[in-house]
Design an enzyme around this catalytic site. Structure first.
Site, mmCIF file in Angstrom:
data_model
loop_
_atom_site.group_PDB
_atom_site.id
_atom_site.type_symbol
_atom_site.label_atom_id
_atom_site.label_comp_id
_atom_site.label_asym_id
_atom_site.label_seq_id
_atom_site.Cartn_x
_atom_site.Cartn_y
_atom_site.Cartn_z
ATOM 1 N N ASP A 249 0.814 -1.219 0.000
ATOM 2 C CA ASP A 249 0.000 0.000 0.000
ATOM 3 C C ASP A 249 0.855 1.280 0.000
ATOM 4 O O ASP A 249 1.855 1.370 0.733
ATOM 5 C CB ASP A 249 -0.872 -0.012 1.273
ATOM 6 N N GLU B 136 1.759 -0.308 -4.897
ATOM 7 C CA GLU B 136 0.854 0.800 -5.200
ATOM 8 C C GLU B 136 1.714 2.063 -5.132
ATOM 9 O O GLU B 136 1.867 2.687 -4.086
ATOM 10 C CB GLU B 136 -0.293 0.868 -4.188
HETATM 11 C C1 NOJ Z 1 -4.449 3.100 -0.751
HETATM 12 C C2 NOJ Z 1 -5.631 2.233 -0.464
HETATM 13 O O1 NOJ Z 1 -6.030 1.588 -1.651
HETATM 14 C C3 NOJ Z 1 -6.707 3.144 0.076
HETATM 15 O O2 NOJ Z 1 -7.948 2.476 0.181
HETATM 16 C C4 NOJ Z 1 -6.246 3.696 1.409
HETATM 17 O O3 NOJ Z 1 -7.186 4.638 1.872
HETATM 18 C C5 NOJ Z 1 -4.888 4.382 1.287
HETATM 19 N N1 NOJ Z 1 -3.948 3.644 0.503
HETATM 20 C C6 NOJ Z 1 -4.263 4.612 2.655
HETATM 21 O O4 NOJ Z 1 -3.813 3.406 3.207
#
Ligand code: NOJ
Length: 437
Positions: free
Chosen positions: A140, A202
């Site tokens: 993430d 991500e």
């Molecule tokens: C990306 C995640 O996909 C999202 O849902 C989240 O709010 C943020 N990162 C923070 O962790």
């Protein structure tokens, strides 16, 4: 299909629906127990599937015991700087006379990956699930892992960021609040903990800036395509940029951005699935998109501060009022289970589910690499080895760039006499080399 990606299932007060982790080595009782988790991994393996977990390394929940017991594992300042939270407003909140950093909600304090104790604790957590049999992690918000060690202000922007950011963020260069030059040293520690297991990042950056991340991660989500409009020229540019080097993981919808059918319009959902599943490299399909589920009304605003519940209604397995998702009352209601559900589509060869299944089979037969092809305005076309893929993004007939034998089509008559039907997509065999663009 090869694997299931689970968004966070850790114990969490759910201020950000699991992305605020209160224990990296547990399962929230809302979802079950560790034993249940082991059963899921085993059941998946019996079906030839692996499980990917979601790891949230940049921040914990404010309720994680670490925040109380090890405040020095987090990032503090006597005064806030000008960094902004991804959800709007300052990235700093005060506590006991000092300010802690939260790149997302105030309930998500940022960890300090320059503290070796944090690295040890996170490596321990990463190993925990690998030892339980998972295939790897979706990592993430990894562009927020390391920041400027001196916590200097973000300077004013001189160039666009390269991906959509808020109006306030667009005024800043965002060079100190994220993507620190030594991020690779922390990523190397993650890699050390997981060995050869998959790491999907991500990384909220344009693909041209992926390189430092891809030295340690296997692939990164291609945000340029995820955020592209349903427009052949825009998508072509996004694909061109993201395939310049290996490392793209494709995704067109998820819990943050909404479903294929709603984002691109119901008429384009099939062609969108065809595109997603014919690009080279791993593709992530959001559960529900395989049956063409639509976004829903969402939930109570108090719980959904960023307006994303509408993308998160439960999977619809059958026509019952809960869509067969649960025998209890789901957190969010099913959207239209009587119209759209797995049971109804399962044996229907014309259904979206059948199309997605066929695509999953066909994608293994496509050649390697990708070459973009010249095509009429509104048509996106590319070659994968001997196969040509053509997608008509418009509501009108368009000339197809190739008229070889159709291997797979989004619907009957998608390609007739060299013409693509409106909203249609096809995979065909054979292409004259001269058309490669
Ligand atoms: C990306 C995640 O996909 C999202 O849902 C989240 O709010 C943020 N990162 C923070 O962790």
């Amino acid at each position: 299909m090869d694997a299931l990606w689970l968004s966070p299932i850790y114990p969490s007060p759910m201020h950000d629906f699991g992305y605020d982790v209160a224990d990296y080595k547990g399962v929230d009782p809302v979802f079950g127990s560790l034993d249940d988790f082991d059963r899921v991994v085993d059941a998946a393996r019996e079906r030839g599937l692996r499980v990917l977990m979601d790891v949230v390394p940049c921040h914990t929940s404010i309720e994680h015991p670490w925040f109380r017991e090890h405040p020095d594992w987090y990032i503090w300042r006597d005064e806030p700087n000008n960094w902004l939270s991804a959800f709007g407003g300052p990235a700093w909140s005060s506590l006991n006379g000092r300010w802690y950093l939260h790149s997302f909600y105030p309930e998500q304090p940022d960890l300090d990956w320059r503290n070796p104790e944090v690295v040890d604790a996170m490596q321990d957590a990463l190993r925990f699930w690998i030892e339980r049999g998972i295939a790897g992690y979706r990592v993430d918000a990894i562009d927020r892992l390391l920041k400027d060690p001196e916590l200097r202000d973000d300077p004013p922007a001189s160039d666009p960021y390269g991906l959509p950011v808020s109006d306030d963020e667009a005024k800043l260069a965002l060079t100190n609040s994220r993507n620190a030059p030594d991020t690779g040293s922390a990523l190397a520690k993650m890699r050390e903990a997981v060995g050869d297991h998959l790491l999907v990042g991500e990384v909220y950056l344009p693909s041209a800036k992926w390189q430092p991340y891809l030295e340690h991660l296997d692939v990164a989500f291609a945000f340029e395509l995820l955020l592209a409009d349903w427009d052949a020229a825009v998508m072509r540019r996004a694909i061109e940029g993201s395939t310049r080097r290996p490392g793209a993981a494709w995704v067109l919808s998820n819990h943050d951005f909404g479903r294929l059918g709603t984002r691109f319009g119901h008429a384009n959902a099939r062609a969108a699935a065809l595109m997603l599943l014919t690009l080279p490299g791993p593709a992530f399909l959001y559960q529900g998109d395989e049956i063409g589920q639509a976004d829903g009304p969402g939930g109570e605003r108090a719980y959904d501060r960023a307006g994303r519940d509408r993308f998160r209604h439960p999977m619809q397995w059958d026509p019952s009022s809960t869509g067969g998702f649960t025998s209890g009352e789901p957190w969010l209601p099913a959207v239209d289970p009587e119209r759209t559900n797995v049971e109804a589509q399962h044996d229907d060869p014309r259904s979206m589910l059948s199309l997605v299944r066929d695509l999953l089979t066909q994608r293994r037969l496509l050649g390697g690499g990708l070459e973009l092809l010249d095509a009429a305005p509104g048509v996106l076309a590319y070659a994968r080895g001997d196969h040509a893929i053509a997608i008509n993004t418009t509501g009108e007939e368009r000339p197809a760039p190739a008229s070889g034998d159709v291997v797979l089509e989004t619907g009957p008559g998608a390609l007739r006499k060299g013409t693509l039907a409106p909203h249609a997509g096809v995979i065909s065999m054979g292409l004259p080399g001269s058309q490669k663009g």
